[in-house]
Write a protein that holds these residues in place. Structure first.
Motif, PDB file in Angstrom:
ATOM      1  N   GLN A  44       0.916  -1.696  -0.077  1.00 38.16           N
ATOM      2  CA  GLN A  44      -0.091   0.062  -0.113  1.00 38.16           C
ATOM      3  C   GLN A  44       0.455   1.655  -0.188  1.00 38.16           C
ATOM      4  OE1 GLN A  44      -2.850  -0.176   3.939  1.00 38.16           O
ATOM      5  NE2 GLN A  44      -4.645  -0.536   1.304  1.00 38.16           N
ATOM      6  N   SER A  57      -2.019  -2.203 -11.862  1.00 39.37           N
ATOM      7  CA  SER A  57      -3.071  -1.575 -11.194  1.00 39.37           C
ATOM      8  C   SER A  57      -3.660  -1.457  -9.446  1.00 39.37           C
ATOM      9  CB  SER A  57      -3.814  -0.487 -11.107  1.00 39.37           C
ATOM     10  OG  SER A  57      -5.292  -1.233 -11.776  1.00 39.37           O
ATOM     11  N   SER A  58      -3.698  -0.812  -8.287  1.00 41.62           N
ATOM     12  CA  SER A  58      -3.862  -1.105  -7.400  1.00 41.62           C
ATOM     13  C   SER A  58      -5.593  -1.398  -7.534  1.00 41.62           C
ATOM     14  CB  SER A  58      -4.357   0.122  -6.588  1.00 41.62           C
ATOM     15  OG  SER A  58      -2.634   0.003  -6.215  1.00 41.62           O
ATOM     16  N   GLU A  97      -7.477  -0.566  -0.715  1.00 44.63           N
ATOM     17  CA  GLU A  97      -6.999  -0.990  -1.674  1.00 44.63           C
ATOM     18  C   GLU A  97      -5.102  -1.422  -1.875  1.00 44.63           C
ATOM     19  OE1 GLU A  97      -6.342   2.665  -4.783  1.00 44.63           O
ATOM     20  OE2 GLU A  97      -8.758   2.695  -4.939  1.00 44.63           O
ATOM     21  N   PHE A  98      -4.806  -2.744  -2.142  1.00 39.20           N
ATOM     22  CA  PHE A  98      -3.048  -3.035  -2.336  1.00 39.20           C
ATOM     23  C   PHE A  98      -3.392  -2.975  -4.039  1.00 39.20           C
ATOM     24  CE2 PHE A  98      -6.198  -5.332   0.346  1.00 39.20           C
ATOM     25  CZ  PHE A  98      -5.781  -5.288   1.367  1.00 39.20           C
ATOM     26  N   ALA A  99      -1.776  -3.485  -3.693  1.00 41.41           N
ATOM     27  CA  ALA A  99      -1.057  -3.646  -4.928  1.00 41.41           C
ATOM     28  C   ALA A  99      -1.114  -4.248  -5.550  1.00 41.41           C
ATOM     29  CB  ALA A  99      -0.151  -3.141  -4.856  1.00 41.41           C
ATOM     30  N   SER A 100      -1.410  -4.430  -7.168  1.00 39.96           N
ATOM     31  CA  SER A 100      -2.139  -5.222  -8.486  1.00 39.96           C
ATOM     32  C   SER A 100      -3.031  -5.885  -8.490  1.00 39.96           C
ATOM     33  CB  SER A 100      -0.740  -6.419  -8.345  1.00 39.96           C
ATOM     34  OG  SER A 100       0.508  -5.750  -8.416  1.00 39.96           O
TER      35      SER A 100
END
Length: 399
Positions: free
Chosen positions: A63, A193-194, A184-187
């Motif tokens: 994050q 994208s997040s 929200e989390f990366a990938s």
């Protein structure tokens, strides 16, 4: 091919960033998330420092991009931070934070880093980024009122004779579940994208049995919330005291994860303008910052955890839960907006709110006053030192 001089200056800046990450891990992100849980005797000081380090590292990687980019590129306009500017800003902020760690007063990390970066940027000839400052100051000013007010209201509800904790605590868990579903989390998003768990699930399920994305998004969020209600409800039905402490530990973990996602940007953000020159990807920088937070949490956080848990308020499980829920919500809001925020300010404000719900017992007014003065003073001092030190260095060495 990268010039040796460029690599050398980046290495110095990276070492300054690592020192800053250690100071943050030892102070803000390492101490605040589990302080209420320690105050409620739900976990020991040393175990809290160990767990918060691991969760902070995970949050930094998954994050940390939003706040990192904001600190590196959005706090000043018209100029790009150089390696020397990054070193001056990071060392200025890190020294102030480290002084807070060793004296027992929680210096607001976001204040020191923001003040130092803005001071250095203006000394370079940059222009103020007024729109970003307005966003940052709005969150900083609202945090004590929103966090403290929500904590006060939650603690009053939990203490009310007209409500059963076996009902209210699971409901609060459901609210936390809704927040978790929208972290929200990366990938997780399309093209790397997040995205949040609820949003990712909605995108995958869109069109299934003719239901649109919005409906699936709401359904996924409610599903996670109901799972949280069921789990915590079972804990409370089995053993009320133990259920509260388990829930409190989960909240501490969520805040620790959020702290990593926010605070890593304060440590490594000034390095972002240098990445293109040395061809270092942002994920690698996030990992390095996470390692620094981890080291700080394991080596320096116990001292600050003790200070917050015992010096600020004598917290029980109910008041601790009341403090942690708004703290988690504010932290995730800051991460989503890409706004540097002080976890000391978030947690301390929430602790005060929950403390006053019990008539103010255990809350040290004198300590609170000194803390607020330290926050304001750190912002002003970091700005002045950043501007002055960079001016002297740039004049002396023509950089």
């Amino acid at each position: 091919m990268v010039a040796i001089g460029t690599l050398a200056t980046f290495a110095v800046a990276a070492l300054a960033s690592l020192f800053m990450a250690w100071a943050i891990g030892a102070g803000s992100s390492g101490s605040t998330p589990f302080a209420p849980a320690v105050g409620a005797n739900a976990i020991s000081v040393m175990r809290a420092g160990f767990i918060v380090g691991l969760l902070g590292f995970a949050g930094a990687f998954l994050q940390g991009a939003n706040v990192t980019n904001a600190v590196g590129t959005e706090l000043i306009g018209g100029v790009t931070l150089t390696a020397v500017a990054a070193v001056v800003a990071l060392l200025t902020a890190a020294v102030l934070v480290a002084l807070g760690v060793f004296t027992g007063y929680p210096i607001a990390t976001a204040f020191t880093v923001t003040g130092a970066v803005v001071g250095v940027g203006l000394a370079m000839g940059g222009v103020p980024a007024w729109a970003k400052y307005q966003q940052i100051l709005s969150l900083w000013i609202l945090t004590p009122f929103v966090g403290g007010g929500a904590s006060y209201a939650t603690a009053r509800t939990l203490r009310s004779n007209g409500t059963s904790e076996r009902v209210t605590v699971p409901i609060l868990a459901g609210i936390v579940g809704l927040l978790v579903a929208n972290m929200e989390f990366a990938s997780l998003g399309s093209n790397g994208s997040s995205a949040s768990v609820a949003r990712a699930a909605a995108l995958e399920l869109t069109g299934v049995v003719g239901i649109g994305e919005t409906v699936w998004f709401v359904a996924a969020s409610l599903f996670v919330g109901l799972i949280a209600v069921a789990i915590v409800g079972r804990w409370m039905a089995t053993d009320q005291t133990r259920g509260q402490r388990r829930f409190l530990l989960v909240l501490g973990g969520l805040v620790a994860f959020s702290a990593g996602g926010s605070q890593v940007g304060l440590a490594i953000g000034p390095l972002v303008p240098l990445l293109d020159a040395v061809t270092v990807p942002l994920p690698a920088l996030l990992v390095g910052g996470g390692v620094g937070l981890l080291a700080g949490s394991w080596t320096g956080a116990p001292r600050m955890i003790k200070a917050l848990a015992q010096d600020y308020s004598s917290l029980g499980p109910r008041r601790s839960i009341a403090a942690m829920i708004p703290s988690f919500a504010i932290a995730q809001t800051a991460v989503a907006l890409g706004v540097p925020v002080s976890f000391n300010e978030i947690i301390v404000s929430a602790i005060i709110g929950s403390g006053y719900a019990a008539g103010g017992s255990g809350v040290s007014g004198r300590k609170m006053l000194y803390t607020v003065l330290a926050w304001v003073g750190s912002l002003v001092l970091a700005f002045g030192l950043g501007y002055g030190v960079f001016t002297v260095v740039s004049t002396a060495f023509s950089v």
